[in-house]
Design a protein around this motif. Structure first.
Motif, short mmCIF file in Angstrom:
data_model
loop_
_atom_site.label_atom_id
_atom_site.label_comp_id
_atom_site.label_asym_id
_atom_site.label_seq_id
_atom_site.Cartn_x
_atom_site.Cartn_y
_atom_site.Cartn_z
N LEU A 27 -19.95 4.24 5.84
CA LEU A 27 -19.15 3.04 5.31
C LEU A 27 -17.62 2.92 5.82
CD1 LEU A 27 -20.21 2.88 1.47
CD2 LEU A 27 -21.20 1.70 3.31
N GLY A 28 -16.94 4.04 6.30
CA GLY A 28 -15.90 4.03 6.77
C GLY A 28 -14.61 4.14 5.65
N LEU A 29 -15.20 4.66 4.57
CA LEU A 29 -14.42 4.86 3.27
C LEU A 29 -14.27 6.22 2.79
CD1 LEU A 29 -15.47 1.59 1.11
CD2 LEU A 29 -13.39 1.81 2.73
N ASP A 30 -13.30 6.73 2.40
CA ASP A 30 -13.15 8.13 1.72
C ASP A 30 -13.02 7.63 0.13
OD1 ASP A 30 -12.80 10.62 1.09
OD2 ASP A 30 -10.55 10.62 1.56
N LEU A 31 -14.02 7.95 -0.74
CA LEU A 31 -14.21 7.58 -2.06
C LEU A 31 -14.40 8.89 -3.11
CD1 LEU A 31 -16.65 4.34 -1.62
CD2 LEU A 31 -14.33 4.19 -2.12
N GLU A 32 -13.87 8.70 -3.85
CA GLU A 32 -14.05 10.02 -4.89
C GLU A 32 -15.46 9.69 -5.46
OE1 GLU A 32 -12.24 12.45 -6.04
OE2 GLU A 32 -10.78 11.98 -4.69
N VAL A 33 -16.16 10.75 -5.52
CA VAL A 33 -17.46 10.80 -6.16
C VAL A 33 -17.56 11.20 -7.39
CG1 VAL A 33 -19.76 11.93 -5.78
CG2 VAL A 33 -18.70 11.06 -3.76
N GLY A 34 -18.13 10.52 -8.34
CA GLY A 34 -18.19 10.72 -9.74
C GLY A 34 -19.42 11.96 -10.26
N ASP A 35 -19.65 11.86 -11.21
CA ASP A 35 -20.67 13.02 -11.91
C ASP A 35 -22.11 12.61 -11.31
OD1 ASP A 35 -18.74 13.96 -13.66
OD2 ASP A 35 -19.30 12.42 -15.22
N LEU A 36 -22.84 13.81 -11.21
CA LEU A 36 -24.12 13.68 -10.87
C LEU A 36 -25.10 12.82 -12.09
CD1 LEU A 36 -26.59 14.54 -9.04
CD2 LEU A 36 -26.56 16.78 -10.31
N LEU A 37 -25.56 12.01 -11.66
CA LEU A 37 -26.51 11.35 -12.42
C LEU A 37 -27.97 11.64 -12.60
CD1 LEU A 37 -24.88 7.61 -11.98
CD2 LEU A 37 -24.36 9.23 -13.93
N VAL A 38 -28.47 11.53 -11.17
CA VAL A 38 -29.78 11.89 -11.14
C VAL A 38 -30.23 12.92 -10.07
CG1 VAL A 38 -32.06 11.21 -10.98
CG2 VAL A 38 -30.50 10.00 -12.31
N THR A 39 -31.16 13.83 -10.09
CA THR A 39 -31.76 14.63 -9.14
C THR A 39 -33.03 14.34 -9.15
OG1 THR A 39 -29.95 16.37 -9.32
CG2 THR A 39 -31.97 16.85 -7.88
N ALA A 40 -33.61 13.76 -8.14
CA ALA A 40 -34.99 13.46 -8.13
C ALA A 40 -35.81 13.83 -7.07
CB ALA A 40 -35.17 11.67 -8.18
N TRP A 41 -37.01 14.53 -7.31
CA TRP A 41 -37.81 15.06 -6.17
C TRP A 41 -38.88 13.91 -6.25
CZ3 TRP A 41 -38.12 18.94 -2.74
CH2 TRP A 41 -39.53 19.06 -2.18
#
Length: 117
Positions: A27-41
């Motif tokens: 995306l060309g953006l440096d964004l803060e990543v928040g909390d992990l919501l889901v891990t899906a296999w």
């Protein structure tokens, strides 16, 4: 913004750092990543993948205009409130992941899913 990534076997996810790198690349953006919501296999006919879905920031108009999508990776970008997203706007295999991510965000508790499609 709810963001996600599929990591290949070469890149190890570390607390959202892989996703942050992917957001910069795609995306060309440096964004803060928040909390992990889901891990899906997810197992589909074409193979199995692990999906990580993180909470992300709301993008103001200036940041939306600053997006520079990597055309080889991004086919379309839409800005919607979660309640305005119809199930038909989400790939069928990802609908359960989307719904669980919204619930995890509300509950403030990460979730794990195993899906065979």
């Amino acid at each position: 913004m709810i963001t996600g990534a599929v990591h290949d076997h070469i890149r190890r996810p570390r607390g959202g750092h892989g996703l942050r790198r992917e957001l910069r690349e795609e995306l060309g953006l440096d964004l803060e990543v928040g909390d992990l919501l889901v891990t899906a296999w997810v197992t589909r006919p074409e193979g199995s993948h692990v999906f990580y879905v993180f909470d992300g920031p709301v993008l103001d108009a200036e940041r939306q205009r600053a997006i520079r999508p990597q055309e080889s990776e991004i086919g379309e970008i839409r800005f919607c409130r979660p309640e305005d997203i119809a199930p038909s706007m989400i790939p069928p295999f990802a609908l359960a992941i989307w719904n669980r991510a919204l619930a995890a965000r509300e509950e403030k508790r990460a979730a794990y899913l195993e899906l065979a499609l």
